[in-house]
Design an enzyme around this catalytic site. Structure first.
Site, short mmCIF file in Angstrom:
data_model
loop_
_atom_site.label_atom_id
_atom_site.label_comp_id
_atom_site.label_asym_id
_atom_site.label_seq_id
_atom_site.Cartn_x
_atom_site.Cartn_y
_atom_site.Cartn_z
N ILE A 35 -1.08 -0.14 -8.89
CA ILE A 35 -0.87 -0.95 -10.10
C ILE A 35 -2.06 -1.89 -10.37
O ILE A 35 -2.21 -2.40 -11.48
CB ILE A 35 0.46 -1.73 -9.98
CG1 ILE A 35 1.05 -2.03 -11.34
CG2 ILE A 35 0.31 -2.99 -9.16
CD1 ILE A 35 2.50 -2.43 -11.31
N ASN A 91 -4.67 -1.68 8.49
CA ASN A 91 -3.61 -1.81 9.49
C ASN A 91 -3.38 -3.26 9.90
O ASN A 91 -4.28 -3.88 10.48
CB ASN A 91 -3.96 -0.96 10.72
CG ASN A 91 -4.07 0.51 10.33
OD1 ASN A 91 -3.07 1.20 10.22
ND2 ASN A 91 -5.28 0.97 10.09
N GLN A 97 -4.21 -5.21 5.61
CA GLN A 97 -3.00 -4.60 5.04
C GLN A 97 -2.12 -5.67 4.38
O GLN A 97 -1.90 -6.74 4.94
CB GLN A 97 -2.19 -3.89 6.15
CG GLN A 97 -1.03 -3.08 5.62
CD GLN A 97 -0.31 -2.29 6.71
OE1 GLN A 97 -0.55 -2.48 7.89
NE2 GLN A 97 0.59 -1.41 6.28
N HIS A 103 0.04 3.63 4.05
CA HIS A 103 -0.50 4.21 2.81
C HIS A 103 -2.01 4.40 2.95
O HIS A 103 -2.69 3.64 3.62
CB HIS A 103 -0.19 3.34 1.59
CG HIS A 103 -0.63 1.92 1.71
ND1 HIS A 103 0.08 0.98 2.41
CD2 HIS A 103 -1.71 1.27 1.21
CE1 HIS A 103 -0.53 -0.18 2.34
NE2 HIS A 103 -1.64 -0.03 1.63
N HIS A 105 -5.36 4.79 0.43
CA HIS A 105 -5.90 4.63 -0.92
C HIS A 105 -6.85 5.79 -1.20
O HIS A 105 -7.70 6.11 -0.37
CB HIS A 105 -6.74 3.36 -1.04
CG HIS A 105 -5.99 2.08 -0.77
ND1 HIS A 105 -5.66 1.20 -1.76
CD2 HIS A 105 -5.54 1.53 0.38
CE1 HIS A 105 -5.04 0.16 -1.24
NE2 HIS A 105 -4.95 0.33 0.07
P1 5GP Z 1 -3.11 -2.75 1.22
O1 5GP Z 1 -1.77 -3.04 1.85
O2 5GP Z 1 -3.73 -1.48 1.68
O3 5GP Z 1 -4.06 -3.93 1.34
O4 5GP Z 1 -2.94 -2.59 -0.33
C1 5GP Z 1 -1.72 -2.50 -1.00
C2 5GP Z 1 -1.99 -1.92 -2.37
O5 5GP Z 1 -0.76 -1.85 -3.06
C3 5GP Z 1 -2.96 -2.72 -3.24
O6 5GP Z 1 -4.04 -1.89 -3.64
C4 5GP Z 1 -2.11 -3.16 -4.42
O7 5GP Z 1 -2.84 -3.16 -5.62
C5 5GP Z 1 -0.98 -2.14 -4.42
N1 5GP Z 1 0.27 -2.65 -4.95
C6 5GP Z 1 0.84 -3.86 -4.69
N2 5GP Z 1 2.02 -3.97 -5.31
C7 5GP Z 1 2.22 -2.81 -5.97
C8 5GP Z 1 3.28 -2.34 -6.81
O8 5GP Z 1 4.29 -3.00 -7.07
N3 5GP Z 1 3.15 -1.09 -7.33
C9 5GP Z 1 2.04 -0.32 -7.06
N4 5GP Z 1 2.01 0.89 -7.63
N5 5GP Z 1 1.02 -0.74 -6.28
C10 5GP Z 1 1.11 -1.97 -5.75
#
Ligand code: 5GP
Length: 139
Positions: A35, A91, A97, A103, A105
Site C-alpha cells: 500500500i 527479520n 521488520q 513476507h 518484497h
Molecule cells: P516490513 O515489515 O518488511 O518492514 O514492511 C511491511 C510492508 O508492509 C511495508 O512495505 C508497508 O508499506 C506494507 N504495509 C503496511 N501496512 C499495509 C497494509 O495495510 N496493506 C498493504 N497492502 N501493505 C501494507
C-alpha cells in the site's frame, strides 16, 4: 523470539478482514500490492500459514514462498517492462521488520531509478492499474 500473533495486518488480509489488491494466490501463498509502494509494482509475497519471518519458517513455507517470489518476479519483468527486480526481506524489528508475518518484497527496477522512501501512501487507482498488468503477465 516472540510468538506469532494472528492480529497482524497480513493475517487480517489473509482472513479478508482488511482489503488488499490481490495479484496472485495458490494453495500455499498470497501476493498483494504494497500500500506504500517504493517502486511501481511493489508487491508482497506471504505464506498462507502463520510464521513471523525466516527465523521460524518451516522449509516448506520457505520453499513455497520462494517459488511464488520467482513466479511473480518474472511476471513483473514481463508485465511492467522492468529491467531488474530487487527482493527484500526483513527479520524482527532490529532487522527492519514492521509486520510480523513472513513476507518478501518484490520491487521492479529500471536502470538508474531510485526507490521512493518508505511510509508514503500510494495512489490506490494507480496501484490497481499496475496490479492488473502483473496479473495479465501471470496468465
Ligand atoms: P516490513 O515489515 O518488511 O518492514 O514492511 C511491511 C510492508 O508492509 C511495508 O512495505 C508497508 O508499506 C506494507 N504495509 C503496511 N501496512 C499495509 C497494509 O495495510 N496493506 C498493504 N497492502 N501493505 C501494507
Amino acid at each position: 523470539m516472540a510468538e506469532y500473533q494472528d492480529d497482524n495486518i497480513f493475517a487480517k488480509i489473509l482472513r479478508d478482514e482488511l482489503p488488499a489488491t490481490r495479484v496472485f494466490e495458490d494453495d500455499d501463498t498470497l501476493v498483494f500490492m504494497d500500500i506504500m509502494p517504493r517502486a511501481d509494482g511493489h508487491c508482497l509475497v506471504i505464506p498462507k500459514t502463520p510464521c513471523r519471518n525466516v527465523l521460524d519458517a518451516s522449509p516448506e513455507q520457505l520453499a513455497s514462498v520462494m517459488n511464488t517470489v520467482q513466479k511473480v518476479s518474472k511476471a513483473v519483468m514481463k508485465g511492467l517492462d522492468a529491467e531488474g527486480v530487487t527482493i527484500q526481506q526483513f527479520n524482527e524489528a532490529p532487522g527492519g521488520q514492521e509486520v510480523f508475518h513472513l513476507h518478501f518484497h518484490i520491487l521492479p527496477r529500471r536502470q538508474g531509478d531510485v526507490l521512493r522512501p518508505p511510509g508514503q501512501m500510494g495512489d490506490l487507482d494507480q496501484i490497481a492499474a499496475v496490479a492488473d498488468k502483473i496479473r495479465k503477465a501471470l496468465d
